[in-house]
Structures are given as structure tokens and as C-alpha cells.
Motif scaffolding. Structure first.
Motif, PDB file in Angstrom:
ATOM      1  N   ARG A 179     -13.472   1.728   5.904  1.00  0.00           N
ATOM      2  CA  ARG A 179     -13.750   0.929   4.562  1.00  0.00           C
ATOM      3  C   ARG A 179     -13.232  -0.277   4.450  1.00  0.00           C
ATOM      4  NH1 ARG A 179     -15.373   4.584   0.129  1.00  0.00           N
ATOM      5  NH2 ARG A 179     -14.396   2.831  -1.198  1.00  0.00           N
ATOM      6  N   MET A 180     -12.251  -0.743   5.048  1.00  0.00           N
ATOM      7  CA  MET A 180     -11.610  -2.092   4.751  1.00  0.00           C
ATOM      8  C   MET A 180     -11.652  -2.822   6.225  1.00  0.00           C
ATOM      9  SD  MET A 180      -8.586  -1.404   6.782  1.00  0.00           S
ATOM     10  CE  MET A 180      -7.493  -2.413   6.274  1.00  0.00           C
ATOM     11  N   GLN A 224      -3.912  -7.924   6.644  1.00  0.00           N
ATOM     12  CA  GLN A 224      -3.964  -9.200   6.774  1.00  0.00           C
ATOM     13  C   GLN A 224      -2.773  -9.853   6.669  1.00  0.00           C
ATOM     14  OE1 GLN A 224      -7.347 -10.756   7.421  1.00  0.00           O
ATOM     15  NE2 GLN A 224      -5.942 -11.599   8.441  1.00  0.00           N
ATOM     16  N   THR A 279       0.701  -1.070  -0.002  1.00  0.00           N
ATOM     17  CA  THR A 279      -0.164  -0.035   0.210  1.00  0.00           C
ATOM     18  C   THR A 279       0.840   1.295   0.165  1.00  0.00           C
ATOM     19  OG1 THR A 279      -0.211  -0.596   2.501  1.00  0.00           O
ATOM     20  CG2 THR A 279      -2.002  -1.185   1.214  1.00  0.00           C
ATOM     21  N   LYS A 312     -12.991  -6.241   6.447  1.00  0.00           N
ATOM     22  CA  LYS A 312     -12.657  -7.374   5.445  1.00  0.00           C
ATOM     23  C   LYS A 312     -11.619  -7.994   6.046  1.00  0.00           C
ATOM     24  CE  LYS A 312     -13.594  -4.520   1.369  1.00  0.00           C
ATOM     25  NZ  LYS A 312     -14.659  -5.735   0.630  1.00  0.00           N
ATOM     26  N   ASP A 331      -7.212   0.097  -3.410  1.00  0.00           N
ATOM     27  CA  ASP A 331      -8.724  -0.042  -2.909  1.00  0.00           C
ATOM     28  C   ASP A 331      -8.705  -0.685  -1.521  1.00  0.00           C
ATOM     29  OD1 ASP A 331      -8.165  -2.829  -3.513  1.00  0.00           O
ATOM     30  OD2 ASP A 331      -9.167  -2.692  -5.563  1.00  0.00           O
ATOM     31  N   ASP A 332     -10.055  -0.729  -1.280  1.00  0.00           N
ATOM     32  CA  ASP A 332     -10.430  -1.532   0.015  1.00  0.00           C
ATOM     33  C   ASP A 332      -9.834  -2.963   0.334  1.00  0.00           C
ATOM     34  OD1 ASP A 332     -11.496   1.097   0.325  1.00  0.00           O
ATOM     35  OD2 ASP A 332     -13.661   0.114   0.248  1.00  0.00           O
ATOM     36  N   ASP A 333      -9.810  -3.527  -0.933  1.00  0.00           N
ATOM     37  CA  ASP A 333      -9.416  -4.956  -0.839  1.00  0.00           C
ATOM     38  C   ASP A 333      -8.031  -5.232  -0.559  1.00  0.00           C
ATOM     39  OD1 ASP A 333     -12.033  -6.254  -0.834  1.00  0.00           O
ATOM     40  OD2 ASP A 333     -11.936  -6.543  -3.166  1.00  0.00           O
ATOM     41  N   LEU A 334      -7.135  -4.289  -1.364  1.00  0.00           N
ATOM     42  CA  LEU A 334      -5.767  -4.306  -1.196  1.00  0.00           C
ATOM     43  C   LEU A 334      -5.333  -3.729   0.041  1.00  0.00           C
ATOM     44  CD1 LEU A 334      -2.984  -4.363  -2.480  1.00  0.00           C
ATOM     45  CD2 LEU A 334      -3.146  -1.801  -3.148  1.00  0.00           C
ATOM     46  N   ARG A 335      -6.049  -2.674   0.516  1.00  0.00           N
ATOM     47  CA  ARG A 335      -5.591  -2.339   2.074  1.00  0.00           C
ATOM     48  C   ARG A 335      -5.982  -3.329   2.890  1.00  0.00           C
ATOM     49  NH1 ARG A 335      -8.741   1.806   0.413  1.00  0.00           N
ATOM     50  NH2 ARG A 335      -9.691   2.000   2.615  1.00  0.00           N
ATOM     51  N   ALA A 336      -6.874  -3.895   2.875  1.00  0.00           N
ATOM     52  CA  ALA A 336      -7.032  -5.096   3.956  1.00  0.00           C
ATOM     53  C   ALA A 336      -6.346  -6.288   3.581  1.00  0.00           C
ATOM     54  CB  ALA A 336      -8.705  -5.448   3.663  1.00  0.00           C
ATOM     55  N   ARG A 337      -5.915  -6.641   2.495  1.00  0.00           N
ATOM     56  CA  ARG A 337      -4.953  -7.740   2.232  1.00  0.00           C
ATOM     57  C   ARG A 337      -3.772  -7.272   2.881  1.00  0.00           C
ATOM     58  NH1 ARG A 337      -6.246  -8.024  -2.741  1.00  0.00           N
ATOM     59  NH2 ARG A 337      -4.262  -7.003  -3.701  1.00  0.00           N
TER      60      ARG A 337
END
Length: 306
Positions: A95-96, A73, A53, A99, A64-70
Motif C-alpha cells: 500500500r505504501m 523515506q 511508525t 509512495k 496510514d500509508d503516507d506515514l509509513r512511506a515517510r
């Protein structure tokens, strides 16, 4: 236990030289590389692992939200990572956050560092995993940070003692108290009310700060916390930096200390203002979830962890 129940919060392992730490960006994208921050952390003997990120961009966010969550994680699940530092705040963590699976904190808690928008993570980890976190300077702030604030971050991460001394404020309410230190950014505390990231404030010492808000909005959020029952049974309250505030054409007419005392004046716990934390250069680190002894005297405010 938490929400709060209140068994003592879990203390992640303090850092030692040679440890690996991660920098990730769960909210707004970075304006420039984090060279100063990496150099500082390496000077403390730490190995810095950058997240994907740090160079990502999607609208105003660090990917995006998925990348930031990943990215988050990845570092939660990696047992070789001993601390996760948020590169900056802004807006976007909420937002993340849902997830991300934080359950690894049950068996391998680690330090999470940040402030402002990162308040969502502080409250979530305390409410659900009873884990202490560090409210402190982030990489994006390091070039403008006071040397002492950065030293408190180092001390917090490495488990070294530090305390606070704050000049008296005219509207302080004197007294001596102790309790778990909680809180963070007022806007984020208001935004998580009633959510899975919320918890009881009873018996705790609440810290609040904010930046860039309208005065009437500050008043509204303080009253929202009070109407939700958050302020009634506190052990104490510490009000930090409220900076870059805005007003309407018709002035609101009250300062932040006046707003606060207008709401909590009916209670009798100690309250102090101008605590050195928040969106200020001297943003001294706070050990959220740690028991703090707070003494507000007419001439000086002092605070130290048990």
C-alpha cells in the motif's frame, strides 16, 4: 542491471560496531514495544533509531500509508543509517511502496531486513536497484526466535560467513547447482507478478515460504508462478516453512511438497524441502541476491555462499 540481466547484485556495506540502524514498520502495527529487539541489537554494538511508525496506529496498520512511506523515506535518505529493519510483516507494504523514492539506493545502498510481507521490498530493490537484502528475523519475532537464527542475522549484517545443513526430505530432487538466491513469501511473489517489482527468475535459486494459507491457495499460487514462466528456467528451488495451513471441509489431498513436485516435476533442477527459513522459530537468514551453492544429496542438503 537486473530484472535479471544478471550482473552481480550490489552488496551494501556490512555493519560494524557503533553503526546506526533503523527500525520501521511498513505494514501491520506492533502489538507491544520492541524492547527485546532493541536490547539484542544494542548488545551487538549497534545504535538503534526507532521510526515514528513503531508507536503509530491506523486501523490494522502502523500509521496510514503516507506515514509509513515517510518513515521509510527518512531512513533511506539518511546516510548515517546503515541498515533498515522492518519491525514486522502482516499486510500493508504494498500500500505504501509506490509512495517511496528508492533512488538513493543507487548511490548509497544499505541493508534492508525482514521477511513475509517485506518480500515486496526485497523484490523491488532487487528488480530496480540490483541490491542484496536480508530475509531474516524481525523484531516482533525475536522473543520466540531460535538463538541460531538470530546469530545468522548478526552474521549476515556484519559480513561473517555462515552456511546451511538441512536433513533430507523424501521428495527432494537431488543435484548440485549455483545461482542468485531470490524469493520470499509465496503470496507476495504471486502478488507482484507483472508489476514494477517483478523480474526474471531465470538462472536463479528460488526460495518460497508461507503461513496461514489454504492448501488450495498454495497450489494456485505455485501454478500461477509456473504459468508466468517463473519456474521453468530456475537453477534450483528451496521450499521453507509452510505453517498454520488450512484446509476445506473436503480435503485438498496434497501436501505442499506434493504440490510443488506436481508442478516442477517436469523440470530437472535440484529441489529441497523443509529449508530452515520462514514463519518458524529457526528462521535462518538468507542473503537474497547473493550467489548460493546448493547441493541436494540423498542424506543431506548443504548450501553455502560463494
Amino acid at each position: 542491471m537486473n530484472k535479471t540481466g544478471k550482473s552481480p547484485a550490489i552488496t551494501p556495506q556490512f555493519l560494524k560496531r557503533g553503526d546506526r540502524i533503523a527500525i520501521t514498520c511498513p505494514a501491520k502495527k506492533l502489538p507491544n514495544p520492541m524492547d527485546d529487539a532493541v536490547a539484542l541489537l544494542e548488545s551487538w554494538g549497534l545504535e538503534v533509531v526507532p521510526g515514528e511508525t513503531l508507536s503509530a496506529s491506523w486501523h490494522q496498520f502502523a500509521g496510514d500509508d503516507d506515514l509509513r512511506a515517510r518513515d521509510m523515506q527518512r531512513f533511506i535518505n539518511d546516510d548515517s543509517i546503515k541498515a533498515i529493519i522492518a519491525a514486522r510483516g502482516g499486510y500493508g507494504t504494498v500500500r505504501m511502496i509506490d509512495k517511496v523514492d528508492f533512488s538513493h539506493f543507487k548511490t548509497n545502498p544499505k541493508w534492508l531486513v525482514g521477511f513475509s510481507d517485506i518480500t515486496v521490498l526485497h523484490t523491488h530493490l532487487f528488480a530496480n536497484y540490483n541490491t542484496k537484502t536480508i530475509h531474516g528475523q524481525m523484531p516482533v519475532n525475536i522473543p520466540d526466535a531460535s538463538k541460531y537464527s538470530l546469530d545468522t542475522l548478526r552474521r549476515a549484517l556484519f559480513g561473517e560467513k555462515f552456511a546451511y545443513e538441512v536433513p533430507a526430505h523424501l521428495l527432494n530432487r537431488t543435484g548440485k547447482t549455483s545461482g542468485m538466491l531470490i524469493g520470499g513469501n509465496l503470496s507476495l511473489l504471486a502478488s507482484v507478478l507483472g508489476s514494477v517489482s517483478d523480474f526474471s527468475y531465470d538462472g536463479c535459486i528460488l526460495f518460497i515460504e508461507d503461513v496461514g494459507e489454504y492448501l488450495y491457495s498454495i497450489d494456485r499460487m505455485i501454478r500461477a508462478l509456473d504459468r508466468a514462466g517463473k519456474l521453468k528456467n530456475l537453477a534450483g528451488m528451496m521450499v521453507g516453512g509452510f505453517t498454520e495451513l488450512k484446509d476445506n471441509d473436503i480435503p485438498f489431498g496434497q501436501t505442499v511438497p506434493e504440490m510443488v513436485m506436481d508442478v516442477v516435476g517436469k523440470y530437472n533442477y535440484p529441489v529441497c524441502f523443509d529449508f530452515p527459513a520462514g514463519h518458524i522459530p529457526d528462521n535462518q537468514s538468507l542473503l537474497l541476491g547473493e550467489t548460493l551453492n546448493l547441493e541436494v544429496r540423498n542424506e543431506l542438503v548443504s548450501a553455502a555462499y560463494l
